[in-house]
Motif scaffolding. Structure first.
Motif, PDB file in Angstrom:
ATOM      1  N   ARG A  59      -2.799  57.614  63.577  1.00 47.25           N
ATOM      2  CA  ARG A  59      -3.953  58.494  63.808  1.00 47.25           C
ATOM      3  C   ARG A  59      -4.583  58.247  65.169  1.00 47.25           C
ATOM      4  O   ARG A  59      -5.379  59.055  65.649  1.00 47.25           O
ATOM      5  CB  ARG A  59      -5.024  58.255  62.732  1.00 47.25           C
ATOM      6  CG  ARG A  59      -4.624  58.705  61.366  1.00 47.25           C
ATOM      7  CD  ARG A  59      -5.669  58.307  60.356  1.00 47.25           C
ATOM      8  NE  ARG A  59      -5.794  56.865  60.246  1.00 47.25           N
ATOM      9  CZ  ARG A  59      -6.744  56.233  59.560  1.00 47.25           C
ATOM     10  NH1 ARG A  59      -7.666  56.915  58.929  1.00 47.25           N
ATOM     11  NH2 ARG A  59      -6.769  54.922  59.491  1.00 47.25           N
ATOM     12  N   ASN A  60      -4.230  57.098  65.757  1.00 49.78           N
ATOM     13  CA  ASN A  60      -4.844  56.690  67.017  1.00 49.78           C
ATOM     14  C   ASN A  60      -3.793  56.821  68.130  1.00 49.78           C
ATOM     15  O   ASN A  60      -2.818  56.080  68.167  1.00 49.78           O
ATOM     16  CB  ASN A  60      -5.317  55.234  66.851  1.00 49.78           C
ATOM     17  CG  ASN A  60      -5.963  54.693  68.091  1.00 49.78           C
ATOM     18  OD1 ASN A  60      -5.549  54.999  69.213  1.00 49.78           O
ATOM     19  ND2 ASN A  60      -6.969  53.869  67.895  1.00 49.78           N
ATOM     20  N   MET A 105      -5.462  64.958  56.747  1.00 48.74           N
ATOM     21  CA  MET A 105      -5.163  65.775  57.935  1.00 48.74           C
ATOM     22  C   MET A 105      -4.741  64.886  59.114  1.00 48.74           C
ATOM     23  O   MET A 105      -3.791  65.187  59.829  1.00 48.74           O
ATOM     24  CB  MET A 105      -6.411  66.571  58.367  1.00 48.74           C
ATOM     25  CG  MET A 105      -6.835  67.645  57.407  1.00 48.74           C
ATOM     26  SD  MET A 105      -5.761  69.075  57.454  1.00 48.74           S
ATOM     27  CE  MET A 105      -6.281  69.827  58.968  1.00 48.74           C
ATOM     28  N   ASP A 106      -5.478  63.800  59.291  1.00 47.23           N
ATOM     29  CA  ASP A 106      -5.257  62.955  60.473  1.00 47.23           C
ATOM     30  C   ASP A 106      -3.916  62.228  60.432  1.00 47.23           C
ATOM     31  O   ASP A 106      -3.240  62.109  61.446  1.00 47.23           O
ATOM     32  CB  ASP A 106      -6.398  61.930  60.620  1.00 47.23           C
ATOM     33  CG  ASP A 106      -7.670  62.590  61.124  1.00 47.23           C
ATOM     34  OD1 ASP A 106      -7.629  63.796  61.451  1.00 47.23           O
ATOM     35  OD2 ASP A 106      -8.712  61.915  61.173  1.00 47.23           O
ATOM     36  N   VAL A 107      -3.538  61.720  59.255  1.00 45.40           N
ATOM     37  CA  VAL A 107      -2.246  61.020  59.184  1.00 45.40           C
ATOM     38  C   VAL A 107      -1.110  62.047  59.262  1.00 45.40           C
ATOM     39  O   VAL A 107      -0.208  61.941  60.103  1.00 45.40           O
ATOM     40  CB  VAL A 107      -2.107  60.189  57.882  1.00 45.40           C
ATOM     41  CG1 VAL A 107      -0.722  59.536  57.820  1.00 45.40           C
ATOM     42  CG2 VAL A 107      -3.198  59.135  57.783  1.00 45.40           C
ATOM     43  N   ASN A 108      -1.175  63.062  58.394  1.00 43.20           N
ATOM     44  CA  ASN A 108      -0.010  63.941  58.213  1.00 43.20           C
ATOM     45  C   ASN A 108       0.200  64.907  59.390  1.00 43.20           C
ATOM     46  O   ASN A 108       1.337  65.181  59.761  1.00 43.20           O
ATOM     47  CB  ASN A 108      -0.151  64.744  56.916  1.00 43.20           C
ATOM     48  CG  ASN A 108      -0.147  63.855  55.688  1.00 43.20           C
ATOM     49  OD1 ASN A 108      -0.087  62.638  55.800  1.00 43.20           O
ATOM     50  ND2 ASN A 108      -0.213  64.449  54.510  1.00 43.20           N
ATOM     51  N   LEU A 109      -0.905  65.407  59.938  1.00 43.08           N
ATOM     52  CA  LEU A 109      -0.739  66.404  61.007  1.00 43.08           C
ATOM     53  C   LEU A 109      -0.986  65.826  62.395  1.00 43.08           C
ATOM     54  O   LEU A 109      -0.125  65.916  63.267  1.00 43.08           O
ATOM     55  CB  LEU A 109      -1.718  67.565  60.781  1.00 43.08           C
ATOM     56  CG  LEU A 109      -1.204  68.744  59.967  1.00 43.08           C
ATOM     57  CD1 LEU A 109      -2.247  69.842  59.922  1.00 43.08           C
ATOM     58  CD2 LEU A 109       0.111  69.314  60.524  1.00 43.08           C
ATOM     59  N   PHE A 113       1.759  64.839  65.189  1.00 44.31           N
ATOM     60  CA  PHE A 113       1.650  65.445  66.531  1.00 44.31           C
ATOM     61  C   PHE A 113       1.646  64.373  67.626  1.00 44.31           C
ATOM     62  O   PHE A 113       2.371  64.483  68.619  1.00 44.31           O
ATOM     63  CB  PHE A 113       0.377  66.308  66.611  1.00 44.31           C
ATOM     64  CG  PHE A 113       0.046  66.738  67.997  1.00 44.31           C
ATOM     65  CD1 PHE A 113       0.875  67.622  68.685  1.00 44.31           C
ATOM     66  CD2 PHE A 113      -1.085  66.249  68.642  1.00 44.31           C
ATOM     67  CE1 PHE A 113       0.571  68.008  69.990  1.00 44.31           C
ATOM     68  CE2 PHE A 113      -1.386  66.630  69.940  1.00 44.31           C
ATOM     69  CZ  PHE A 113      -0.559  67.512  70.615  1.00 44.31           C
ATOM     70  N   TYR A 114       0.847  63.319  67.448  1.00 49.46           N
ATOM     71  CA  TYR A 114       0.795  62.251  68.465  1.00 49.46           C
ATOM     72  C   TYR A 114       2.171  61.608  68.649  1.00 49.46           C
ATOM     73  O   TYR A 114       2.570  61.287  69.770  1.00 49.46           O
ATOM     74  CB  TYR A 114      -0.200  61.166  68.059  1.00 49.46           C
ATOM     75  CG  TYR A 114      -1.654  61.537  68.221  1.00 49.46           C
ATOM     76  CD1 TYR A 114      -2.060  62.510  69.134  1.00 49.46           C
ATOM     77  CD2 TYR A 114      -2.636  60.895  67.466  1.00 49.46           C
ATOM     78  CE1 TYR A 114      -3.408  62.835  69.273  1.00 49.46           C
ATOM     79  CE2 TYR A 114      -3.980  61.212  67.602  1.00 49.46           C
ATOM     80  CZ  TYR A 114      -4.361  62.179  68.500  1.00 49.46           C
ATOM     81  OH  TYR A 114      -5.686  62.489  68.638  1.00 49.46           O
TER      82      TYR A 114
END
Ligand SMILES: NC(=O)c1ccc[n+]([C@@H]2O[C@H](COP(=O)([O-])OP(=O)(O)OC[C@H]3O[C@@H](n4cnc5c(N)ncnc54)[C@H](O)[C@@H]3O)[C@@H](O)[C@H]2O)c1
Length: 253
Positions: A59-60, A105-109, A113-114
């Motif tokens: 996420r980061n 949302m943050d982990v999966n998408l 993306f990152y």
């Protein structure tokens, strides 16, 4: 045929490597002679010289950048990125907090993306002639969970999970189109429900799942490996932007 599915000496970066499916991916790939950088929230002793365990919270973005730098130093090459890390929330939608919604949302998408963005930056910066990205989506990115089968299963799947997995399938298509000029293929695998042998889903749920699924049962993690090897190997050099559904036909009706 062996050559077609050969992944010997390929360097593979896998997120969510310590989990059920991630573990199977790491084992399967190293058994076939690949080198795997196993990325997860915590590092782990794999007792396998073909595995480099690294920790990062995807996420980061700064952590993703750092972990990919460290992963690159290992073999000074990367062939395949497998975006496997994924989470879900199991409360009823009426109780979903903003924090839990954002987490999924943050982990999966965002995390996926990152990882894609920084894998691509790495490929371009290091002059790689080709790349290969495999995103682990879900059949719940295609169909809704059927609430009738979740009788004794506390892990009722959520609206936000399916929405992120539909997003992963769409992101796969976007990047398949936009990265083709760099010779980077991007595909997804959408597994059906996988039996968790260490912490099994309820017996009633498994029975109901069997009635709902044409193959009459949940998947074993190993049954996803054919799809992983296919997409990772030169057997799939002309497969791009595809979502390979491996769900025993669950989403076919
Ligand atoms: N298990 C199933 O039935 C099933 C079905 C369809 C799709 N999938 C998908 O397959 C993938 C793997 O699922 P699984 O069943 O092995 O789950 P799992 O919970 O066993 O493993 C997920 C791993 O991701 C890691 N992770 C979570 N957040 C992270 C973060 N912020 N940064 C880095 N790593 C993080 C966890 O530590 C864990 O090791 C997921 O994307 C999941 O959505 C699973």
């Amino acid at each position: 045929m062996d050559k077609l599915f050969d992944i010997k000496e390929k360097v593979v970066w896998v997120s969510g490597a310590n989990g059920q499916l991630g573990h199977s991916i790491v084992e399967t790939m190293t058994e076939r002679g690949a080198y795997v950088c196993a990325i997860d929230l915590k590092s782990k002793d794999w007792q396998n010289d073909s595995v480099l365990s690294l920790s990062a919270d995807i996420r980061n973005e700064n952590e993703v950048i750092q972990v990919f730098r460290d992963a690159w130093k290992w073999h000074k090459r990367v062939d395949i990125l497998i975006n496997n890390a994924g989470v879900s929330d199991f409360e009823p939608f009426s109780e979903r907090t903003e924090e839990r919604f954002d987490w999924v949302m943050d982990v999966n998408l965002k995390g996926t993306f990152y990882c894609i963005r920084n894998y691509v930056a790495n490929c371009i910066e290091n002059g790689s002639k080709q790349g290969n990205i495999i995103n682990i989506a879900s059949f719940y990115g295609l169909v809704s969970p059927d609430p009738r089968i979740y009788t004794d299963c506390a892990r009722k799947n959520s609206e936000v999970y399916g929405a992120t997995k539909a997003g992963v399938i769409q992101m796969t298509k976007y990047f398949a189109v936009h990265l083709a000029k760099h010779n980077i293929r991007v595909n997804a695998i959408s597994p059906g429900g996988i039996l968790n042998e260490d912490n099994p889903q309820g017996e009633d749920f498994q029975k109901n799942y069997g009635l709902r699924c044409p193959m009459k049962r949940m998947a074993k993690a190993k049954e996803l490996m054919g799809a992983v090897i296919y997409l990772a190997s030169s057997a799939s050099t002309y497969t791009n932007g595809h979502n390979l559904v491996v769900d025993g036909g669950f989403s076919a009706w």
